[in-house]
Design an enzyme around this catalytic site. Structure first.
Site, short mmCIF file in Angstrom:
data_model
loop_
_atom_site.label_atom_id
_atom_site.label_comp_id
_atom_site.label_asym_id
_atom_site.label_seq_id
_atom_site.Cartn_x
_atom_site.Cartn_y
_atom_site.Cartn_z
N ARG A 159 33.46 -19.40 31.53
CA ARG A 159 32.25 -18.75 31.00
C ARG A 159 32.56 -17.80 29.86
O ARG A 159 31.65 -17.36 29.14
CB ARG A 159 31.54 -18.01 32.12
CG ARG A 159 31.23 -18.89 33.32
CD ARG A 159 31.18 -18.08 34.61
NE ARG A 159 31.29 -18.93 35.79
CZ ARG A 159 32.46 -19.34 36.28
NH1 ARG A 159 33.61 -18.97 35.71
NH2 ARG A 159 32.50 -20.13 37.33
N ASP A 200 18.50 -23.26 41.42
CA ASP A 200 19.93 -23.36 41.65
C ASP A 200 20.17 -24.27 42.86
O ASP A 200 19.24 -24.90 43.36
CB ASP A 200 20.52 -21.97 41.90
CG ASP A 200 20.15 -21.45 43.27
OD1 ASP A 200 19.01 -21.69 43.69
OD2 ASP A 200 20.99 -20.85 43.95
N LYS A 254 18.43 -23.45 34.04
CA LYS A 254 18.39 -22.49 35.15
C LYS A 254 18.59 -21.06 34.68
O LYS A 254 17.87 -20.15 35.07
CB LYS A 254 19.44 -22.89 36.19
CG LYS A 254 19.39 -22.09 37.46
CD LYS A 254 20.32 -20.90 37.38
CE LYS A 254 20.19 -20.04 38.62
NZ LYS A 254 21.06 -18.85 38.51
N PHE A 268 14.56 -17.98 47.72
CA PHE A 268 16.00 -17.89 47.47
C PHE A 268 16.65 -16.88 48.41
O PHE A 268 17.67 -17.17 49.04
CB PHE A 268 16.27 -17.49 46.02
CG PHE A 268 17.73 -17.25 45.73
CD1 PHE A 268 18.60 -18.32 45.58
CD2 PHE A 268 18.24 -15.96 45.62
CE1 PHE A 268 19.95 -18.11 45.33
CE2 PHE A 268 19.58 -15.74 45.37
CZ PHE A 268 20.45 -16.81 45.22
#
Length: 294
Positions: free
Chosen positions: A179, A240, A221, A283
């Site tokens: 990342r 997700d 997302k 979530f």
DNA sequence: AGCCAGGCTAAGA
DNA sequence: TCTTAGCATGGC
């Protein structure tokens, strides 16, 4: 030395700090043994707590203007009105009963964007570690000069310039992994002016979403996370792995053949005008009860 | 030890 | 247009 005064932000029975601050929308808050939460808003250290229905705050350095906190916690938003609009099904009922008071925060766009670029394919605990490391290495130190704060040195979230003038190698040293390049390139896009995230406030959801996904490391997302947690776009419904499992299990009876496109269609239409809120309750519930989806 | 995590990208069908 | 390997890293 002195202790900072504590201000009341009034009574609010619709505020559950634990659920709000551990539900994976923010990564920098810490809870102390007394149940108080300490976080950083911009260059200010804040400590918040609930006693009964009353919401209290301290700020370091001292500030009597609590507008920032009211905005961050969106205290003017009526949760009971929102929850009423949710579709009536067993999973959402359980989630909202158990975690009522979970609120969507209104966070800083850059911090949200950068944090979620670092979040991909990571557990929340590890995201917290990476973000903390990046702030320590590249943020500005903030002193909280108060006897009641055990850890007095905090760090601001590093600016786009600070990230851009760093190096991918340096970011990898913060355990950012693959990342690192995404974050570094996105910081450059912002510093160079190729991407202006303040402009997103004036765009439609679809246009803002499209703009965000042009950034390296930002797909469907993460764009939805940024739009929901920083821009207050309630249409955003981040999907997700947990949400996808929950949708398949509870709304499609676990049928494996449901295509991604069907799921997309469903999440955009089924949950009503406050879909983003419904998503956050789902979530947090399924992540706190993994067995119900695994 | 192997699997999974608040995914994205680019290559190949 | 859709699927999928590869990408770091840490925790269980």
């Amino acid at each position: 030395m002195s202790q900072a005064p504590t201000f009341s932000l009034g009574k609010n029975p619709e505020l559950n700090l634990d659920a709000t601050l551990t539900s994976g929308q923010t990564f920098r808050w810490h809870k102390d043994a007394a149940g108080r939460w300490t976080g950083i808003l911009g260059t200010q250290v804040v400590r918040v707590s609930c006693v009964g229905d009353e919401f209290f705050a301290q700020t370091f350095p001292l500030s009597r203007d609590l507008t920032l906190l009211r905005h961050y916690f969106q205290l003017h938003v009526s949760l009971s009105n929102i929850v009423q609009t949710f579709p009536d099904d067993p999973l959402l009922r359980k989630a909202q009963r158990k975690y009522f008071g979970l609120r969507l925060l209104r966070q800083d766009p850059w911090e949200t964007l950068a944090s979620f670029i670092l979040s991909s394919s990571k557990r929340i605990e590890h995201i917290r570690q990476i973000v903390a490391a990046i702030c320590e290495k590249l943020g500005e130190p903030i002193q909280a000069l108060d006897d009641s704060i055990p850890q007095r040195l905090f760090f601001s979230f590093p600016s786009p310039v600070a990230i851009a003038t760093s190096t991918p190698k340096h970011l990898r040293a913060c355990k950012a992994g693959f990342r690192a390049e995404y974050l570094w390139k996105t910081a450059h896009a912002i510093v160079s002016g190729r991407f202006d995230f303040t402009r997103l406030f004036r765009l439609s959801y679809a246009d803002a979403h499209r703009a965000l996904t042009t950034l390296p490391g930002v797909g469907d997302k993460i764009a939805d996370c940024v739009l929901l947690f920083a821009y207050g776009r309630q249409e955003a419904f981040p999907m997700d792995v947990w949400i996808e499992r929950a949708l398949r299990r509870f709304y499609f009876r676990g049928k494996r053949s449901v295509s991604r496109q069907e799921l997309n269609q469903f999440r955009r239409t089924h949950f009503g005008p406050w879909a983003g809120y419904a998503q956050q309750y789902l979530f947090h519930y399924v992540r706190s009860h993994p067995k119900v989806v695994k």
